[in-house]
Scaffold this active site. Structure first.
Site, PDB file in Angstrom:
ATOM      1  CG  ASP A 189      -1.989  -1.051   1.198  1.00  0.00           C
ATOM      2  OD1 ASP A 189      -2.446  -1.391   0.091  1.00  0.00           O
ATOM      3  OD2 ASP A 189      -2.388  -1.522   2.274  1.00  0.00           O
ATOM      4  CG  ASP A 224      -6.699  -1.248  -1.540  1.00  0.00           C
ATOM      5  OD1 ASP A 224      -7.024  -2.448  -1.597  1.00  0.00           O
ATOM      6  OD2 ASP A 224      -5.732  -0.831  -0.868  1.00  0.00           O
TER       7      ASP A 224
END
Length: 150
Positions: A109, A124
């Site tokens: 991330d 995401d």
């Protein structure tokens, strides 16, 4: 065909961005690119870093989700352009994060949310787009039926 093009594009963009982050940014390093705040983290859980340590299990669940969607598409149980596009984003996002989870046991991330409460990746965001389009299609479809019969 549009379904597969969108899903493949999402996986490609997601995986390339994660590779670049893993190569060029140290874990927990924060920087800004064109005014966008980024922090490299590795998340072995799911959204919001819940259920840490279950990365590979979530990878298997992603594969199952993809199989169910493709099976239902082929059986003709999924119809409508907006639903097709929404599921393409969902499958692409699931595949992008699923690849990370199965290979590494965690996802990369790096995109800090505007609220500052989370760090996400391209997969995401594709999932967010897919959910939004799915909600829109579920609202529009019944409205079309109501107005087409009246």
């Amino acid at each position: 065909m549009l379904f597969y093009i969108i899903a493949a594009f999402v996986v490609l963009v997601d995986q390339l961005s994660k590779i670049l982050i893993r190569i060029h940014v140290k874990i927990d390093e924060t920087y800004s690119l064109w005014g966008v705040p980024m922090t490299h983290i590795e998340n072995s859980g799911m959204a919001g870093s819940h259920f840490q340590g279950y990365g590979r299990l979530f990878g298997v669940l992603a594969v199952l989700f993809i199989v169910v969607v493709i099976y239902n598409r082929r059986k003709g149980m999924i119809n409508g352009k907006t639903i097709e596009i929404s599921l393409a984003f969902l499958v692409g996002g699931a595949a992008g994060n699923g690849i990370d989870r199965l290979l590494f046991g965690e996802v990369t991330d790096f995109l800090v949310s505007r609220s500052g409460n989370g760090v996400l990746n391209m997969a995401d965001h594709a999932i967010e787009i897919g959910v939004l389009l799915l909600i829109i299609s579920l609202v529009i479809r019944p409205l079309k039926r109501v107005f087409s019969h009246g």
